[in-house]
Design a protein around this motif. Sequence first.
Motif, PDB file in Angstrom:
ATOM      1  N   ASN A 166       0.826  -1.207   0.000  1.00 27.17           N
ATOM      2  CA  ASN A 166       0.000   0.000   0.000  1.00 27.17           C
ATOM      3  C   ASN A 166       0.860   1.258   0.000  1.00 27.17           C
ATOM      4  O   ASN A 166       0.560   2.242  -0.693  1.00 27.17           O
ATOM      5  CB  ASN A 166      -0.926  -0.001   1.213  1.00 27.17           C
ATOM      6  N   LYS A 167       1.948   1.239   0.751  1.00 31.20           N
ATOM      7  CA  LYS A 167       2.841   2.400   0.810  1.00 31.20           C
ATOM      8  C   LYS A 167       3.567   2.606  -0.525  1.00 31.20           C
ATOM      9  O   LYS A 167       3.795   3.745  -0.945  1.00 31.20           O
ATOM     10  CB  LYS A 167       3.839   2.247   1.947  1.00 31.20           C
ATOM     11  N   ILE A 168       3.937   1.513  -1.167  1.00 26.73           N
ATOM     12  CA  ILE A 168       4.567   1.608  -2.487  1.00 26.73           C
ATOM     13  C   ILE A 168       3.601   2.270  -3.465  1.00 26.73           C
ATOM     14  O   ILE A 168       3.989   3.144  -4.251  1.00 26.73           O
ATOM     15  CB  ILE A 168       4.991   0.207  -2.980  1.00 26.73           C
ATOM     16  N   GLU A 169       2.340   1.890  -3.392  1.00 29.73           N
ATOM     17  CA  GLU A 169       1.333   2.483  -4.273  1.00 29.73           C
ATOM     18  C   GLU A 169       1.106   3.964  -3.950  1.00 29.73           C
ATOM     19  O   GLU A 169       0.934   4.782  -4.859  1.00 29.73           O
ATOM     20  CB  GLU A 169       0.030   1.700  -4.151  1.00 29.73           C
ATOM     21  N   ILE A 170       1.120   4.302  -2.672  1.00 31.40           N
ATOM     22  CA  ILE A 170       0.953   5.707  -2.272  1.00 31.40           C
ATOM     23  C   ILE A 170       2.108   6.547  -2.799  1.00 31.40           C
ATOM     24  O   ILE A 170       1.903   7.646  -3.343  1.00 31.40           O
ATOM     25  CB  ILE A 170       0.863   5.840  -0.735  1.00 31.40           C
ATOM     26  N   LEU A 171       3.329   6.047  -2.647  1.00 28.58           N
ATOM     27  CA  LEU A 171       4.492   6.789  -3.140  1.00 28.58           C
ATOM     28  C   LEU A 171       4.419   6.949  -4.654  1.00 28.58           C
ATOM     29  O   LEU A 171       4.732   8.022  -5.187  1.00 28.58           O
ATOM     30  CB  LEU A 171       5.783   6.082  -2.733  1.00 28.58           C
ATOM     31  N   ALA A 172       4.003   5.909  -5.356  1.00 23.80           N
ATOM     32  CA  ALA A 172       3.861   6.000  -6.814  1.00 23.80           C
ATOM     33  C   ALA A 172       2.852   7.078  -7.191  1.00 23.80           C
ATOM     34  O   ALA A 172       3.081   7.864  -8.124  1.00 23.80           O
ATOM     35  CB  ALA A 172       3.448   4.647  -7.381  1.00 23.80           C
ATOM     36  N   GLU A 173       1.740   7.139  -6.479  1.00 24.55           N
ATOM     37  CA  GLU A 173       0.720   8.151  -6.760  1.00 24.55           C
ATOM     38  C   GLU A 173       1.252   9.560  -6.503  1.00 24.55           C
ATOM     39  O   GLU A 173       0.999  10.491  -7.282  1.00 24.55           O
ATOM     40  CB  GLU A 173      -0.519   7.887  -5.902  1.00 24.55           C
ATOM     41  N   LYS A 174       1.985   9.723  -5.407  1.00 26.00           N
ATOM     42  CA  LYS A 174       2.576  11.033  -5.093  1.00 26.00           C
ATOM     43  C   LYS A 174       3.586  11.437  -6.168  1.00 26.00           C
ATOM     44  O   LYS A 174       3.618  12.594  -6.615  1.00 26.00           O
ATOM     45  CB  LYS A 174       3.257  10.997  -3.728  1.00 26.00           C
ATOM     46  N   ALA A 175       4.430  10.487  -6.579  1.00 24.52           N
ATOM     47  CA  ALA A 175       5.438  10.764  -7.594  1.00 24.52           C
ATOM     48  C   ALA A 175       4.794  11.064  -8.942  1.00 24.52           C
ATOM     49  O   ALA A 175       5.228  11.982  -9.662  1.00 24.52           O
ATOM     50  CB  ALA A 175       6.404   9.587  -7.709  1.00 24.52           C
ATOM     51  N   TYR A 176       3.770  10.312  -9.282  1.00 24.65           N
ATOM     52  CA  TYR A 176       3.053  10.544 -10.537  1.00 24.65           C
ATOM     53  C   TYR A 176       2.438  11.942 -10.538  1.00 24.65           C
ATOM     54  O   TYR A 176       2.540  12.685 -11.525  1.00 24.65           O
ATOM     55  CB  TYR A 176       1.975   9.494 -10.720  1.00 24.65           C
ATOM     56  N   GLY A 177       1.828  12.316  -9.435  1.00 17.62           N
ATOM     57  CA  GLY A 177       1.256  13.659  -9.322  1.00 17.62           C
ATOM     58  C   GLY A 177       2.313  14.737  -9.448  1.00 17.62           C
ATOM     59  O   GLY A 177       2.082  15.776 -10.082  1.00 17.62           O
ATOM     60  N   ALA A 178       3.478  14.486  -8.861  1.00 21.43           N
ATOM     61  CA  ALA A 178       4.579  15.454  -8.956  1.00 21.43           C
ATOM     62  C   ALA A 178       5.020  15.624 -10.406  1.00 21.43           C
ATOM     63  O   ALA A 178       5.204  16.752 -10.893  1.00 21.43           O
ATOM     64  CB  ALA A 178       5.751  14.993  -8.097  1.00 21.43           C
ATOM     65  N   ILE A 179       5.182  14.516 -11.110  1.00 20.20           N
ATOM     66  CA  ILE A 179       5.622  14.575 -12.508  1.00 20.20           C
ATOM     67  C   ILE A 179       4.590  15.290 -13.369  1.00 20.20           C
ATOM     68  O   ILE A 179       4.933  16.118 -14.218  1.00 20.20           O
ATOM     69  CB  ILE A 179       5.888  13.147 -13.043  1.00 20.20           C
ATOM     70  N   ARG A 180       3.315  14.993 -13.156  1.00 15.87           N
ATOM     71  CA  ARG A 180       2.256  15.644 -13.928  1.00 15.87           C
ATOM     72  C   ARG A 180       2.181  17.144 -13.636  1.00 15.87           C
ATOM     73  O   ARG A 180       1.659  17.914 -14.447  1.00 15.87           O
ATOM     74  CB  ARG A 180       0.900  14.996 -13.614  1.00 15.87           C
ATOM     75  N   SER A 181       2.717  17.559 -12.482  1.00 17.94           N
ATOM     76  CA  SER A 181       2.739  18.985 -12.116  1.00 17.94           C
ATOM     77  C   SER A 181       4.096  19.622 -12.425  1.00 17.94           C
ATOM     78  O   SER A 181       4.466  20.640 -11.835  1.00 17.94           O
ATOM     79  CB  SER A 181       2.421  19.138 -10.630  1.00 17.94           C
TER      80      SER A 181
END
Length: 253
Positions: free
Chosen positions: A34-49
């Motif tokens: 779950n934490k790996i998925e959370i970090l991926a979502e945060k990183a994806y959001g960062a890249i998209r921004s």
Amino acid sequence: MTNEFSKRNTMNLINQYYQKINASLKQIIEKETNKIEILAEKAYGAIRSNGLIYAFGTGHSHILVEEIFYRAGGIAPVYPVLIGSLMLHERAVLSSKLERIDGIGEAIASDLPISSRDVVIVFSNSGSNSVAVTFAESTKKIGAYVAAVTSVEHSKNVTARNELGKKLYEVADLTIDNHVPYGDASLKMNNITVGPLSTICGAFIIDSVMAEIVKLFEKDGIEPPVFLSANVPQGDEVNALLVEKYRKYIPML
């Protein structure tokens, strides 16, 4: 007879090491997915921004930074924070001394263009030395989302070597436990312990994060910025386009 006995012992040792690796990876799957998925979502959001993933580690932990930088099958917007004096190729013993000195982590953070758009990932198995902890704390103050990949067991069994009096898992916004035992090495032979786990487990964790990020790109129907091997057809061409796009943000490209 002697050679056969030696071969059996060697194979048995290799199998023991394999079992130790599997045990840690099983714990990661069960407790950290779950934490790996959370970090991926945060990183994806960062890249998209228009943000980046900053990755930092000292000593052997720097290997995990290089693992995700300019990597076949890895994503392009990764800024590797690689400080020669804190790695091993210049002076190994000196690097261990330097990572315990207060002030260096803050100085490194202040020298980078990290912003609140970015995600920072700090690798440290012990999670106790000053540079890793204060770098994480400094980038968190800037407003970046800070994740740690560390051994919580090891951290809880050592004293904090930093001015904050904290461990990395106490500073980070998100901590992914690598489930590596205290001391890293896992195979006991009389009074000697061998078979370190932190690099293997750390690579599994961070490459899983990268794969999850790509999955999020594809879910949104967006071409993910993934490097190919330079040794496959079209590899140089694909990679050149990504380098052209990101080099102005990541000078090491």
